[in-house]
Enzyme design. Structure first.
Site, PDB file in Angstrom:
ATOM      1  N   LYS A 213       0.833  -1.195   0.000  1.00  0.00           N
ATOM      2  CA  LYS A 213       0.000   0.000   0.000  1.00  0.00           C
ATOM      3  C   LYS A 213       0.870   1.247   0.000  1.00  0.00           C
ATOM      4  CE  LYS A 213      -1.705   2.342   3.313  1.00  0.00           C
ATOM      5  NZ  LYS A 213      -2.349   3.455   3.975  1.00  0.00           N
TER       6      LYS A 213
ATOM      7  N   LYS B 115      -7.466   8.414  -1.179  1.00  0.00           N
ATOM      8  CA  LYS B 115      -8.538   9.132  -0.462  1.00  0.00           C
ATOM      9  C   LYS B 115      -9.037  10.354  -1.238  1.00  0.00           C
ATOM     10  CE  LYS B 115      -7.562   7.626   4.281  1.00  0.00           C
ATOM     11  NZ  LYS B 115      -6.280   6.917   4.202  1.00  0.00           N
TER      12      LYS B 115
ATOM     13  N   HIS C   8     -11.429  13.090  -2.837  1.00  0.00           N
ATOM     14  CA  HIS C   8     -12.694  13.718  -2.421  1.00  0.00           C
ATOM     15  C   HIS C   8     -12.763  15.076  -3.112  1.00  0.00           C
ATOM     16  CE1 HIS C   8     -15.530  14.797   1.214  1.00  0.00           C
ATOM     17  NE2 HIS C   8     -16.083  15.017   0.023  1.00  0.00           N
TER      18      HIS C   8
ATOM     19  N   ARG D 258      -2.774  -5.386  14.626  1.00  0.00           N
ATOM     20  CA  ARG D 258      -1.524  -5.551  15.372  1.00  0.00           C
ATOM     21  C   ARG D 258      -1.329  -7.003  15.775  1.00  0.00           C
ATOM     22  NH1 ARG D 258      -0.426  -1.663  13.385  1.00  0.00           N
ATOM     23  NH2 ARG D 258       0.141   0.374  14.186  1.00  0.00           N
TER      24      ARG D 258
ATOM     25  N   GLY E 203       1.258  -1.689   8.747  1.00  0.00           N
ATOM     26  CA  GLY E 203       2.448  -0.889   8.488  1.00  0.00           C
ATOM     27  C   GLY E 203       3.568  -1.195   9.447  1.00  0.00           C
TER      28      GLY E 203
HETATM   29  O1  C5P Z   1       1.663   1.449  10.841  1.00  0.00           O
HETATM   30  P1  C5P Z   1       0.210   1.072  10.861  1.00  0.00           P
HETATM   31  O2  C5P Z   1      -0.034  -0.424  10.817  1.00  0.00           O
HETATM   32  O3  C5P Z   1      -0.576   1.763  11.946  1.00  0.00           O
HETATM   33  O4  C5P Z   1      -0.324   1.636   9.466  1.00  0.00           O
HETATM   34  C1  C5P Z   1      -1.674   1.603   9.126  1.00  0.00           C
HETATM   35  C2  C5P Z   1      -1.860   2.189   7.772  1.00  0.00           C
HETATM   36  O5  C5P Z   1      -3.261   2.315   7.530  1.00  0.00           O
HETATM   37  C3  C5P Z   1      -1.275   3.584   7.583  1.00  0.00           C
HETATM   38  O6  C5P Z   1      -0.839   3.673   6.222  1.00  0.00           O
HETATM   39  C4  C5P Z   1      -2.444   4.505   7.825  1.00  0.00           C
HETATM   40  O7  C5P Z   1      -2.358   5.703   7.088  1.00  0.00           O
HETATM   41  C5  C5P Z   1      -3.605   3.668   7.310  1.00  0.00           C
HETATM   42  N1  C5P Z   1      -4.889   4.012   7.900  1.00  0.00           N
HETATM   43  C6  C5P Z   1      -5.134   3.953   9.263  1.00  0.00           C
HETATM   44  N2  C5P Z   1      -6.368   4.289   9.752  1.00  0.00           N
HETATM   45  C7  C5P Z   1      -7.323   4.654   8.905  1.00  0.00           C
HETATM   46  C8  C5P Z   1      -7.090   4.712   7.530  1.00  0.00           C
HETATM   47  C9  C5P Z   1      -5.838   4.369   7.054  1.00  0.00           C
HETATM   48  O8  C5P Z   1      -4.277   3.602  10.043  1.00  0.00           O
HETATM   49  N3  C5P Z   1      -8.523   4.942   9.378  1.00  0.00           N
END
Ligand code: C5P
Length: 234
Positions: free
Chosen positions: A36, A65, A67, A183, A212
């Site tokens: 992603k 995203k 809009h 997680r 991430g």
């Molecule tokens: O590092 P982590 O696992 O928290 O990353 C989550 C990813 O999902 C990031 O790229 C973040 O921008 C995205 N995201 C999020 N929450 C949302 C929408 C997108 O954490 N509501």
């Protein structure tokens, strides 16, 4: 079928550094289903960098995203499809005409392109929604927007782990559910507030798990991705 054909895990390459993104992308490729790229990557590095990630030969989810008015979103949708991404997203709150324009424009370039709707950002709680004139609770708004996305021809939505089951019930099978906030058991939740493990999110009905930092910030991203893949098979 290889592990990567069946894996729901998409790794969020949240970095403005292309070499770093390519290094992590190559390392995790055997263990994940896709990559992603989000607003930081897209804005800092631009379209050529997206093509380089696409060339790693995994499906790429462009977390755009969008809009804006339908005509502008249609143009941007054609552009992102032309880069070779397989999935991108737009805000459902842009309305039905905007969603239909995005889907039609993307399909004119790649008929298989998946267009996903962003429901309510997980950074917005009921108080923030009220401050922008949105009176219903976040969960009700997520379900309302998910139904609207489906009725407007989108392929699925992004929602938090807590809303997966509600959206699945409201929108039925075959509607893609993409969830961040995932997680592995025992890992640092960082700034994500409401989390599930990958196995829990998959069991709740999510199709794509965006992960991430538990992978990208690990000392060994390939190992972290392989461990997550193993936890999903268990
Ligand atoms: O590092 P982590 O696992 O928290 O990353 C989550 C990813 O999902 C990031 O790229 C973040 O921008 C995205 N995201 C999020 N929450 C949302 C929408 C997108 O954490 N509501």
């Amino acid at each position: 079928m290889t592990a990567r054909d069946s894996s729901p895990v998409y790794v969020a390459l949240d970095t403005p550094n292309l070499s770093e993104a390519l290094r992590i992308g190559r390392a995790v490729a055997p263990h994940v289903g896709g990559l992603k790229v989000g607003l930081e990557f897209l804005t800092a590095l631009g379209p050529d960098a997206v093509r380089e990630i696409v060339a790693l030969d995994l499906p790429v989810f462009a977390d755009t995203k969008f809009h804006d008015i339908p005509n502008t979103v249609a143009g941007a949708s054609r552009a992102i499809a032309a880069l070779g991404a397989k999935i991108f997203n737009i805000h459902v709150s842009g309305g039905e005409a905007m969603m239909r324009a995005a889907k039609e424009a993307a399909a004119s370039v790649d008929p298989a392109m998946k267009v996903i709707g962003v429901t309510v950002l997980t950074s917005m709680d009921d108080g923030v929604l009220e401050s922008v004139g949105q009176k219903s609770p976040a969960r009700d708004q997520v379900v309302r927007l998910a139904k609207l996305a489906k009725a407007s021809g989108l392929d699925g939505v992004v929602c938090s782990p807590q809303e997966i089951a509600l959206v699945r019930e409201a929108c039925g099978p075959g509607f893609l559910i993409v969830t961040p906030g995932v997680r592995p058991a025992g890992s640092d939740i960082a700034d994500q507030k409401r989390v599930m493990t990958p196995a829990e999110a998959a069991r709740a009905g999510a199709d794509i798990l965006v992960i991430g930092r538990p992978i990208t910030a690990a000392a060994d991203p390939a190992r972290a991705a392989a461990d997550i893949a193993a936890s999903l098979k268990a």
